[in-house]
Design an enzyme around this catalytic site. Structure first.
Site, mmCIF file in Angstrom:
data_model
loop_
_atom_site.group_PDB
_atom_site.id
_atom_site.type_symbol
_atom_site.label_atom_id
_atom_site.label_comp_id
_atom_site.label_asym_id
_atom_site.label_seq_id
_atom_site.Cartn_x
_atom_site.Cartn_y
_atom_site.Cartn_z
ATOM 1 N N ARG A 134 -20.187 90.255 -56.151
ATOM 2 C CA ARG A 134 -18.825 89.736 -56.371
ATOM 3 C C ARG A 134 -17.726 90.611 -55.782
ATOM 4 O O ARG A 134 -16.862 90.122 -55.057
ATOM 5 C CB ARG A 134 -18.536 89.595 -57.878
ATOM 6 N N THR A 135 -17.736 91.889 -56.142
ATOM 7 C CA THR A 135 -16.600 92.726 -55.744
ATOM 8 C C THR A 135 -16.530 92.813 -54.225
ATOM 9 O O THR A 135 -15.466 92.624 -53.625
ATOM 10 C CB THR A 135 -16.734 94.132 -56.364
ATOM 11 N N LYS A 147 -27.486 110.094 -42.511
ATOM 12 C CA LYS A 147 -27.678 111.323 -41.723
ATOM 13 C C LYS A 147 -27.037 112.521 -42.405
ATOM 14 O O LYS A 147 -27.010 113.617 -41.868
ATOM 15 C CB LYS A 147 -27.062 111.157 -40.337
ATOM 16 N N ARG A 172 -16.868 101.569 -53.449
ATOM 17 C CA ARG A 172 -17.708 101.648 -54.665
ATOM 18 C C ARG A 172 -18.697 102.779 -54.451
ATOM 19 O O ARG A 172 -19.323 102.875 -53.392
ATOM 20 C CB ARG A 172 -18.464 100.337 -54.909
ATOM 21 N N HIS A 214 -13.534 100.554 -63.263
ATOM 22 C CA HIS A 214 -13.637 99.426 -62.332
ATOM 23 C C HIS A 214 -12.308 98.666 -62.488
ATOM 24 O O HIS A 214 -12.250 97.593 -63.074
ATOM 25 C CB HIS A 214 -14.836 98.559 -62.722
HETATM 26 N N1 ASP Z 1 -20.631 94.321 -61.789
HETATM 27 C C1 ASP Z 1 -20.120 95.184 -62.817
HETATM 28 C C2 ASP Z 1 -20.032 96.604 -62.300
HETATM 29 O O1 ASP Z 1 -20.311 96.849 -61.139
HETATM 30 C C3 ASP Z 1 -20.899 95.073 -64.077
HETATM 31 C C4 ASP Z 1 -22.381 95.323 -63.946
HETATM 32 O O2 ASP Z 1 -22.871 95.682 -62.875
HETATM 33 O O3 ASP Z 1 -23.047 95.167 -64.963
HETATM 34 O O4 ASP Z 1 -19.654 97.454 -63.043
HETATM 35 N N1 CP Z 2 -18.456 92.266 -61.529
HETATM 36 C C1 CP Z 2 -18.910 92.991 -60.487
HETATM 37 O O1 CP Z 2 -18.418 94.076 -60.171
HETATM 38 O O2 CP Z 2 -19.913 92.386 -59.800
HETATM 39 P P1 CP Z 2 -20.693 93.031 -58.572
HETATM 40 O O3 CP Z 2 -21.380 94.261 -59.106
HETATM 41 O O4 CP Z 2 -21.630 91.972 -58.092
HETATM 42 O O5 CP Z 2 -19.674 93.429 -57.543
#
Ligand code: ASP
Ligand code: CP
Length: 324
Positions: A73-74, A102, A123, A151
């Site tokens: 998603r993110t 590397k 991330r 987050h």
């Molecule tokens: N997608 C969210 C996160 O990256 C929640 C999860 O992974 O459970 O923090």
């Molecule tokens: N909610 C969220 O961060 O989803 P992803 O980990 O898929 O990015």
């Protein structure tokens, strides 16, 4: 205000919104006024997408999407947000195929990407990594999750969903359920919700309890809260049930993970005990915490919540690049 970072020539139609050229690292940067601004722009972005699909607001701008941890998603909503605003994306979703493998350091990777892009979304598995990247970067860095830390963009879309679904954040009882220790989304959302008239229920097995530093923020803001390991104790009072996945990747002892993994399952039976206007949220991905049978319940807000992510990220990108 913090230093304004280099986001290219000041646009002729520059909007003085307090976000221009800023890093987005933590929810602590947002007060009610800033939240109202971003939510207003996110609302406009939704209308824009529904009417026209895309616009050329960020034409000529480039986002570097740098993910050291898995994401669906993110990463894809930041990408879609940039593309729908007419910008372009350098997607580094598999850092193992980049020079990180590397041995390149985070500061050097960031300094490389900012030579090509106008804004960096990061991330990373370590708490504080986004702040470190921001320290080295001359361009804005947006935190897309730093280990078990924060987050912030998720918390913004979570709060936006609460406001959209329930009309306001006044006099709400919010129950957070699951992995409150390692779940960064509940850390950020709690720190954001303390600005509102909210009572908290923190529901987890003892070993996955909400960290003391987050509880301290709740205390400092004068909110009352309950701590329990029983979802049945809170379900009837909740206006928002925010469910989280047990974060398997953070456990060093997998036997311990196996003991708590299926501790809570929200199913149709549990939903019969909830208020008629309660909403169930989840940052996703879900593993077993919410039964598929709940998906068709109008109170299941998690897919709406996920869709809101793109509008919030469109608003943030436009604001940081001075075009909202
Ligand atoms: N997608 C969210 C996160 O990256 C929640 C999860 O992974 O459970 O923090
Ligand atoms: N909610 C969220 O961060 O989803 P992803 O980990 O898929 O990015």
């Amino acid at each position: 205000m913090a230093e304004i970072k280099d986001v290219g020539r000041l646009p002729a139609d520059y909007a003085a919104n307090g976000f221009y050229g800023q890093d987005i690292l933590s929810v602590s940067q947002f007060d009610k006024e800033k939240l109202a601004y971003i939510f207003g722009v996110a609302h406009e972005m939704r209308v824009l997408v529904e009417r026209f699909g895309s616009a050329d607001l960020l034409q000529g701008k480039i986002l570097a999407n740098l993910f050291y941890e898995p994401s669906t998603r993110t990463s894809s909503s930041f990408m879609a947000a940039m593309l729908r605003l007419g910008g372009q994306v350098i997607p580094i979703n598999n850092v193992q195929y980049s020079s990180v493998t590397k041995g390149e350091s985070l500061p050097d990777t960031v300094r490389t990407l900012e030579s090509y892009a106008d804004v960096i979304v990061l991330r990373h598995p370590e708490v504080g990594a986004a702040a470190t990247a921001a320290h080295y970067a001359r361009k804005p860095v947006i935190n897309a999750g730093d280990g078990v830390g924060e987050h912030p963009t998720q918390a913004l879309l979570d709060l936006f969903t609460i406001v959209e679904d329930l009309g306001s954040v006044q006099n709400l009882r919010v129950a957070m359920v699951g992995d409150l220790k390692y779940g960064r989304t509940v850390h950020s959302l709690t720190k954001l919700l303390v600005n509102y008239d909210v009572t908290f229920d923190f529901v987890s097995p003892e070993i996955l309890a909400m960290p003391e530093d987050v509880l301290d923020v709740v205390r400092r803001h004068g909110h009352s809260f309950r701590v329990t390991d029983s979802v049945h104790e809170v379900i009837g009072d909740a206006d928002v049930l925010y469910v989280t996945r047990v974060q398997k990747e953070r456990f060093t002892d997998l036997a311990q993970y196996d003991r708590v993994r299926d501790h809570y399952v929200v199913d149709e039976e549990l939903m019969t005990k909830a208020k008629p206007h309660m909403i169930v949220m989840h940052p996703l991905p879900r593993v077993n915490e919410i039964a598929y049978g709940v998906d068709d319940d109008p109170r299941a807000a998690y897919f709406r919540q996920m869709r809101n992510g793109m509008y919030i990220r469109m608003a943030l990108l436009a604001a940081v690049l001075g075009k909202a």
